[in-house]
Scaffold this active site. Structure first.
Site, PDB file in Angstrom:
ATOM      1  N   ASP A   1       0.852  -1.185   0.000  1.00  0.00           N
ATOM      2  CA  ASP A   1       0.000   0.000   0.000  1.00  0.00           C
ATOM      3  C   ASP A   1       0.891   1.238   0.000  1.00  0.00           C
ATOM      4  O   ASP A   1       2.100   1.141   0.204  1.00  0.00           O
ATOM      5  CB  ASP A   1      -0.932   0.009   1.216  1.00  0.00           C
ATOM      6  CG  ASP A   1      -0.219  -0.432   2.471  1.00  0.00           C
ATOM      7  OD1 ASP A   1       0.936  -0.014   2.666  1.00  0.00           O
ATOM      8  OD2 ASP A   1      -0.788  -1.207   3.248  1.00  0.00           O
TER       9      ASP A   1
ATOM     10  N   ASP B   1       1.505   5.099   1.535  1.00  0.00           N
ATOM     11  CA  ASP B   1       1.156   6.089   2.560  1.00  0.00           C
ATOM     12  C   ASP B   1       1.718   7.432   2.138  1.00  0.00           C
ATOM     13  O   ASP B   1       2.733   7.512   1.442  1.00  0.00           O
ATOM     14  CB  ASP B   1       1.774   5.702   3.909  1.00  0.00           C
ATOM     15  CG  ASP B   1       1.234   4.364   4.404  1.00  0.00           C
ATOM     16  OD1 ASP B   1       0.059   4.073   4.125  1.00  0.00           O
ATOM     17  OD2 ASP B   1       1.998   3.622   5.036  1.00  0.00           O
TER      18      ASP B   1
ATOM     19  N   ASP C   1      11.196   4.146  12.305  1.00  0.00           N
ATOM     20  CA  ASP C   1      12.013   3.120  12.951  1.00  0.00           C
ATOM     21  C   ASP C   1      13.342   2.846  12.243  1.00  0.00           C
ATOM     22  O   ASP C   1      14.411   3.014  12.820  1.00  0.00           O
ATOM     23  CB  ASP C   1      11.211   1.826  13.183  1.00  0.00           C
ATOM     24  CG  ASP C   1      10.367   1.395  11.993  1.00  0.00           C
ATOM     25  OD1 ASP C   1      10.497   2.015  10.913  1.00  0.00           O
ATOM     26  OD2 ASP C   1       9.596   0.432  12.126  1.00  0.00           O
TER      27      ASP C   1
HETATM   28  P1  ATP Z   1       4.707  -3.121   5.428  1.00  0.00           P
HETATM   29  O1  ATP Z   1       5.384  -3.545   4.190  1.00  0.00           O
HETATM   30  O2  ATP Z   1       4.439  -4.235   6.356  1.00  0.00           O
HETATM   31  O3  ATP Z   1       3.501  -2.240   5.234  1.00  0.00           O
HETATM   32  P2  ATP Z   1       5.790  -0.730   6.534  1.00  0.00           P
HETATM   33  O4  ATP Z   1       7.188  -0.349   6.922  1.00  0.00           O
HETATM   34  O5  ATP Z   1       5.141   0.059   5.467  1.00  0.00           O
HETATM   35  O6  ATP Z   1       5.811  -2.260   6.188  1.00  0.00           O
HETATM   36  P3  ATP Z   1       3.626   0.151   8.177  1.00  0.00           P
HETATM   37  O7  ATP Z   1       3.120  -0.453   9.444  1.00  0.00           O
HETATM   38  O8  ATP Z   1       2.756   0.258   6.989  1.00  0.00           O
HETATM   39  O9  ATP Z   1       4.920  -0.704   7.830  1.00  0.00           O
HETATM   40  O10 ATP Z   1       4.203   1.573   8.571  1.00  0.00           O
HETATM   41  C1  ATP Z   1       4.443   2.608   7.664  1.00  0.00           C
HETATM   42  C2  ATP Z   1       5.659   3.427   8.085  1.00  0.00           C
HETATM   43  O11 ATP Z   1       5.416   3.991   9.373  1.00  0.00           O
HETATM   44  C3  ATP Z   1       6.946   2.633   8.241  1.00  0.00           C
HETATM   45  O12 ATP Z   1       7.616   2.484   7.021  1.00  0.00           O
HETATM   46  C4  ATP Z   1       7.719   3.467   9.228  1.00  0.00           C
HETATM   47  O13 ATP Z   1       8.289   4.588   8.598  1.00  0.00           O
HETATM   48  C5  ATP Z   1       6.624   3.978  10.143  1.00  0.00           C
HETATM   49  N1  ATP Z   1       6.414   3.093  11.297  1.00  0.00           N
HETATM   50  C6  ATP Z   1       5.559   2.065  11.395  1.00  0.00           C
HETATM   51  N2  ATP Z   1       5.615   1.473  12.596  1.00  0.00           N
HETATM   52  C7  ATP Z   1       6.547   2.132  13.291  1.00  0.00           C
HETATM   53  C8  ATP Z   1       7.068   2.024  14.617  1.00  0.00           C
HETATM   54  N3  ATP Z   1       6.639   1.072  15.441  1.00  0.00           N
HETATM   55  N4  ATP Z   1       8.004   2.916  14.995  1.00  0.00           N
HETATM   56  C9  ATP Z   1       8.432   3.883  14.160  1.00  0.00           C
HETATM   57  N5  ATP Z   1       7.985   4.044  12.911  1.00  0.00           N
HETATM   58  C10 ATP Z   1       7.058   3.192  12.464  1.00  0.00           C
HETATM   59 MG    MG Z   2       3.013  -0.101   4.812  1.00  0.00          MG
END
Ligand code: ATP
Ligand code: MG
Length: 442
Positions: free
Chosen positions: A73, A75, A149
């Site tokens: 997805d 963001d 993170d």
């Molecule tokens: P996925 O491929 O699983 O969606 P993702 O990294 O995009 O991985 P998301 O949960 O969609 O994970 O989170 C979007 C963004 O928000 C991450 O890329 C990161 O920048 C930030 N983020 C998410 N969770 C955390 C956390 N626990 N602490 C700090 N930043 C976070």
């Molecule tokens: Mg994501």
């Protein structure tokens, strides 16, 4: 010369703690053109930029594109407040109370739009272990980047210029296949212990290695996961199990010491000698489905993870004299009562799990009208997939699963011929059931 050397050493030292100046990486260098974005994320950025705000695709999507993978997805991060975002995008709504975000809707696609988050400070509310409870201050893009993170997750893509803005050397780390924590890993795990699980999941899913500095403290700090609310752990475990790399993630969680008593779900998976083959088979099948782009249902997944516990209780209750089917229902209720709470399984999912389980004995009935009725059941498909898995794992005779595979494909005539003859026992049982029960002798 000496000044140059000093400044180089200084630069090296400063890298970890100083506020970072952003590197602007042009499309000629990273190769991601704006047509690689989903149209909704582009339109979201365009609408915001048109109104004079900054807006970028951020996080996992940029990371995945740089790795040549298709993002799950997209963001968007912006300097517009949620109210301002809502005014710029016609079909959008503000959600969340603690940290408001906006969902922008374009057809089927939903884009999550977040306002840049600010620094944590002395006023930030934390629990007694240092876990951040409220995190609702807006800030600058640089502050927002520092709150993310991993360096690979702190990349901002501007669809207008096609530049990637990189505050923490994320592009370089991705090239080196490293997952590196922004800031001091121990402090970041204390703020949010779920980051330990994210490190393992993202590394397994993306084929990255966790930087030793971020990896080392995990074993020590694993206990902090106990303070994380069950619902949050459930969400994260579900992400892990449906990542397409569940088997790898679980093995790695075990290797990092993130198991036993910390993650109830993992205990369920790894602590069942009899069911291990079944669970691993289920997870391998799930991985395969995800990689082929098929959906996986959480209820199916949890039905598989808890099945062997049901089998154990079912046998025990039946041995105490209870008839087969009521015994199964009691066993299901027991397992869901105990595990449902620990794992934060919602009521709706629990209902679906029960349906899958309760169909299983019905697959054994291959006489008369029953197979026709079963095939019409709305949950037939899930029940049948579950049956296949049981056969694959050696729990039941493969012949039963094959029979159902053929029965579905066969036409009317062939189906009728497949039915098993009604045995004398069956006939007796049916007759008994039809007769009114004799009154209890006093
Ligand atoms: P996925 O491929 O699983 O969606 P993702 O990294 O995009 O991985 P998301 O949960 O969609 O994970 O989170 C979007 C963004 O928000 C991450 O890329 C990161 O920048 C930030 N983020 C998410 N969770 C955390 C956390 N626990 N602490 C700090 N930043 C976070
Ligand atoms: Mg994501």
């Amino acid at each position: 010369m000496i000044r140059k050397l000093i400044s180089r050493v200084f630069r090296g030292k400063k890298k970890k703690s100083a506020p970072h100046a952003a590197a602007v990486i042009p499309v000629a260098s990273h190769g991601i053109t704006r047509d690689r974005l989903s149209s909704a994320s582009r339109r979201t950025c365009e609408a915001l930029q048109h109104a004079g705000f900054e807006a970028y695709v951020v996080g996992g999507a940029v990371r995945d594109l740089l790795l040549g993978a298709q993002p799950k997805d997209f963001d968007v991060a912006t300097n517009a407040t949620p109210e301002e975002v809502r005014r710029c995008i016609r079909r959008s709504r503000i959600i969340g109370r603690r940290f408001q975000i906006v969902h922008a809707l374009f057809g089927q696609e939903v884009i999550e739009v977040t306002t840049f988050r600010g620094k944590l400070d002395a006023n930030t509310k934390k629990d007694e272990h240092g876990r951040v409870l409220h995190d609702n201050v807006f800030g600058s893009q640089a502050e927002d980047a520092a709150r993310r993170d991993f360096t690979a997750n702190a990349l901002y893509y501007d669809p207008a210029s096609e530049n990637v803005i990189d505050y923490h050397h994320g592009v370089g780390d991705l090239k080196a296949k490293t997952l590196r924590m922004i800031g001091e890993p121990r402090a970041r795990y204390r703020e949010d212990p779920v980051r330990m699980l994210r490190a393992v999941r993202l590394a397994a899913k993306l084929g990255l290695s966790i930087d030793p500095e971020a990896r080392r403290p995990i074993r020590d700090m694993a206990g902090l996961l106990e303070n994380v609310p069950a619902a949050r752990l459930f969400d994260e475990m579900l992400k892990l199990l449906t990542s397409g790399h569940a088997v790898k993630c679980l093995t790695q969680l075990r290797d990092e010491g993130l198991h036993h008593g910390l993650l109830p779900l993992l205990d369920v998976i790894l602590e069942q000698p009899l069911g291990e083959k079944f669970v691993l088979q289920a997870l391998a099948n799930t991985d395969e489905r995800v990689r082929r782009g098929k959906s996986v249902s959480p209820s199916f997944l949890f039905a598989t993870l808890l099945w062997h516990e049901v089998l154990v209780h079912w046998a025990r209750i039946e041995a105490s004299g209870e008839p087969k089917i009521p015994a199964l229902f009691q066993a299901m209720d027991h397992v869901l009562d105990v595990q449902g709470e620990k794992l934060a399984i919602t009521r709706r999912i629990a209902g679906d799990i029960k349906e899958i389980w309760s169909l299983q004995p019905r697959f054994e009935q291959r006489t008369g009208k029953r197979p026709y009725a079963l095939i019409e059941n709305p949950r037939f498909r899930a029940g049948y997939d579950f049956l296949l898995l049981r056969a694959q794992a050696g729990e039941i005779a493969p012949e039963l699963a094959t029979w159902w595979t053929h029965f579905q494909d066969a036409d009317g005539e062939a189906r009728a011929q497949m039915l098993l003859p009604v045995s004398d026992d069956d006939k007796k049982r049916r007759r008994r059931r039809k007769k009114p029960k004799p009154a209890n002798p006093a």
